[in-house]
Design an enzyme around this catalytic site. Structure first.
Site, mmCIF file in Angstrom:
data_model
loop_
_atom_site.group_PDB
_atom_site.id
_atom_site.type_symbol
_atom_site.label_atom_id
_atom_site.label_comp_id
_atom_site.label_asym_id
_atom_site.label_seq_id
_atom_site.Cartn_x
_atom_site.Cartn_y
_atom_site.Cartn_z
ATOM 1 N N ASP A 62 -1.219 -6.492 4.563
ATOM 2 C CA ASP A 62 -2.419 -5.954 5.213
ATOM 3 C C ASP A 62 -3.358 -7.104 5.559
ATOM 4 O O ASP A 62 -3.302 -8.167 4.946
ATOM 5 C CB ASP A 62 -3.179 -5.015 4.257
ATOM 6 N N ARG B 4 1.687 -5.698 12.941
ATOM 7 C CA ARG B 4 1.023 -4.391 13.073
ATOM 8 C C ARG B 4 -0.365 -4.677 13.654
ATOM 9 O O ARG B 4 -1.205 -5.274 12.996
ATOM 10 C CB ARG B 4 0.880 -3.733 11.707
HETATM 11 C C1 LIG Z 1 -0.852 2.197 9.751
HETATM 12 C C2 LIG Z 1 -2.232 1.594 9.713
HETATM 13 C C3 LIG Z 1 -2.438 0.444 8.988
HETATM 14 C C4 LIG Z 1 -3.719 -0.155 8.958
HETATM 15 N N1 LIG Z 1 -3.878 -1.351 8.335
HETATM 16 C C5 LIG Z 1 -5.059 -2.005 8.459
HETATM 17 C C6 LIG Z 1 -5.214 -3.333 7.974
HETATM 18 O O1 LIG Z 1 -4.294 -3.934 7.410
HETATM 19 N N2 LIG Z 1 -6.441 -3.927 8.120
HETATM 20 C C7 LIG Z 1 -7.483 -3.307 8.770
HETATM 21 O O2 LIG Z 1 -8.558 -3.911 8.927
HETATM 22 N N3 LIG Z 1 -7.356 -2.033 9.228
HETATM 23 C C8 LIG Z 1 -6.182 -1.373 9.092
HETATM 24 N N4 LIG Z 1 -6.071 -0.102 9.593
HETATM 25 C C9 LIG Z 1 -7.278 0.633 10.045
HETATM 26 C C10 LIG Z 1 -7.627 0.296 11.487
HETATM 27 O O3 LIG Z 1 -8.127 -1.015 11.576
HETATM 28 C C11 LIG Z 1 -8.700 1.257 12.048
HETATM 29 O O4 LIG Z 1 -9.861 1.166 11.271
HETATM 30 C C12 LIG Z 1 -8.280 2.718 12.072
HETATM 31 O O5 LIG Z 1 -6.928 2.854 12.404
HETATM 32 C C13 LIG Z 1 -9.115 3.501 13.126
HETATM 33 O O6 LIG Z 1 -8.891 2.969 14.398
HETATM 34 P P1 LIG Z 1 -7.953 3.667 15.514
HETATM 35 O O7 LIG Z 1 -7.085 2.597 16.064
HETATM 36 O O8 LIG Z 1 -7.268 4.830 14.962
HETATM 37 O O9 LIG Z 1 -8.936 4.014 16.702
HETATM 38 P P2 LIG Z 1 -10.264 4.845 16.814
HETATM 39 O O10 LIG Z 1 -10.733 4.606 18.207
HETATM 40 O O11 LIG Z 1 -11.195 4.541 15.692
HETATM 41 O O12 LIG Z 1 -9.799 6.336 16.656
HETATM 42 C C14 LIG Z 1 -8.914 6.948 17.588
HETATM 43 C C15 LIG Z 1 -8.901 8.439 17.315
HETATM 44 O O13 LIG Z 1 -8.430 8.707 15.992
HETATM 45 C C16 LIG Z 1 -9.419 9.411 15.240
HETATM 46 N N5 LIG Z 1 -9.560 8.786 13.929
HETATM 47 C C17 LIG Z 1 -9.524 7.470 13.635
HETATM 48 N N6 LIG Z 1 -9.761 7.256 12.326
HETATM 49 C C18 LIG Z 1 -9.978 8.484 11.798
HETATM 50 C C19 LIG Z 1 -10.288 8.949 10.500
HETATM 51 N N7 LIG Z 1 -10.452 8.095 9.481
HETATM 52 N N8 LIG Z 1 -10.438 10.274 10.307
HETATM 53 C C20 LIG Z 1 -10.273 11.147 11.322
HETATM 54 N N9 LIG Z 1 -9.994 10.768 12.584
HETATM 55 C C21 LIG Z 1 -9.837 9.472 12.821
HETATM 56 C C22 LIG Z 1 -10.736 9.220 15.992
HETATM 57 O O14 LIG Z 1 -11.586 10.296 15.816
HETATM 58 C C23 LIG Z 1 -10.287 9.097 17.408
HETATM 59 O O15 LIG Z 1 -10.097 10.384 17.979
HETATM 60 C C24 LIG Z 1 -4.795 0.484 9.637
HETATM 61 C C25 LIG Z 1 -4.569 1.646 10.375
HETATM 62 C C26 LIG Z 1 -3.318 2.201 10.434
HETATM 63 C C27 LIG Z 1 -3.112 3.432 11.258
#
Ligand SMILES: Cc1cc2nc3c(=O)[nH]c(=O)nc-3n(C[C@H](O)[C@H](O)[C@H](O)COP(=O)(O)OP(=O)(O)OC[C@H]3O[C@@H](n4cnc5c(N)ncnc54)[C@H](O)[C@@H]3O)c2cc1C
Length: 299
Positions: free
Chosen positions: A132, A182
């Protein structure tokens, strides 16, 4: 960054709040939306359910910034045992671990050896290990860790964040390794000196870095729930050559629909007792989620 998101991300670092929350049953009810349970068994059971519908999984034990190397040793051993469980249950499941949970800041050499041991064991049991990415001040060390593991002949995946200005250069520097990356937007409270304050810039960078990975010989995984971005990637590149990873409990119907449409989908399932900072980061991603907590307070 919105004020609500900034407040929540600051709160995620509070040890006092973490203590208060962990004791309350309403908080346990609310957190259930994002994780099946605190124990590894619940995460493995959930992974088995996803496997039945053709969706792979990643498991991660929650915890970060531990206080001594003995704790890191314990975390490594728990992951090694988890890999044995994954093999015993024949699950299409990988693991994903935070460098600070494996002692990167306390003893970098131990951390490197721990990831190498995990990567070796994962290869033996048909699994895979992910690193991560945490706050921006850990990026240099995390990239060095990734390179060292690669130089030791082991393969691991690495998360990279599109909100950091530096990421396109970092990607360029590791593309010769044909890395498994990722791409995520980034979940932490970063200053405008290092990260885009506006979400629209982070989203634009996400697609640009995605292209960099897709065209640069990497094995890209898009860790996102952003269906507009996923649609755009599919429009440009079809359904092959990349995977989509999402978090347990978020956009569950899209996860199934994407898998049914031929895209490789995996779901990251978290477990463990130390869920508070991670949980509040999930709330910060969609401050409307706070209403779920409020509703749970009233049962
Ligand atoms: C498999 C995976 C691994 C990850 N690993 C890391 C990592 O190692 N380091 C790191 O900094 N971050 C990590 N993240 C978190 C990432 O950085 C984002 O904070 C998170 O994925 C939200 O961004 P989004 O790309 O979904 O887009 P957004 O634009 O935030 O969301 C897109 C859509 O998804 C919905 N959505 C997003 N999050 C949520 C939620 N929590 N609850 C409900 N609806 C939601 C939103 O409402 C919107 O409709 C990871 C995420 C995933 C999916």
């Amino acid at each position: 960054m919105s004020i609500a998101r900034a407040i929540l991300l600051r709160a995620s670092r509070s040890k006092w709040l973490a203590e208060q929350f962990r004791k309350r049953s309403f908080a346990k009810r609310a957190v259930k939306r994002f994780m099946p349970g605190e124990d590894a068994g619940s995460a493995l059971d959930a992974a088995a359910e996803f496997a039945k519908v053709g969706i792979g999984t990643l498991l991660t034990e929650l915890g970060e910034q531990i206080e001594n190397v003995d704790e890191a040793r314990q975390v490594r051993d728990e992951y090694l045992a988890l890999l044995d469980d994954i093999r015993a249950r024949k699950l299409p499941t990988h693991i994903s671990a935070k460098p600070t949970h494996l002692g990167m800041t306390l003893d970098p050499a131990f951390c490197r050896q721990a990831y190498i041991a995990l990567a070796k064991h994962a290869a033996e049991v048909g699994s895979f290990v992910w690193i991560d990415m945490e706050e921006s001040w850990y990026v240099d060390d995390t990239l060095a860790l990734f390179r060292d593991i690669h130089a030791a002949g082991q393969k691991v995946g690495l998360a990279m964040q599109s909100y950091l200005y530096r990421t396109p250069k970092d990607v360029d520097s590791i593309l010769p390794l044909k890395p498994t990356i990722r791409l995520v937007k980034g979940a932490y409270n970063e200053s405008a000196e290092v990260a885009y304050p506006k979400k629209s810039d982070t989203d634009r960078a996400y697609l640009e870095i995605g292209e960099q990975l897709l065209n640069g010989g990497a094995h890209p995984v898009f860790g996102t729930h952003d269906t507009a971005i996923i649609e755009e990637i599919r429009r440009r590149h079809g359904t092959d050559g990349y995977e989509i990873h999402m978090l347990y409990g978020i956009k569950s119907s899209e996860q199934r629909a994407l898998a049914a449409s031929g895209i490789k989908v995996k779901v990251l399932i978290s477990y463990g007792e130390h869920w508070f900072p991670w949980y509040v980061r999930r709330l910060a991603e969609r401050p409307a989620n706070v209403w779920f907590v409020v509703k749970n307070v009233w049962g």
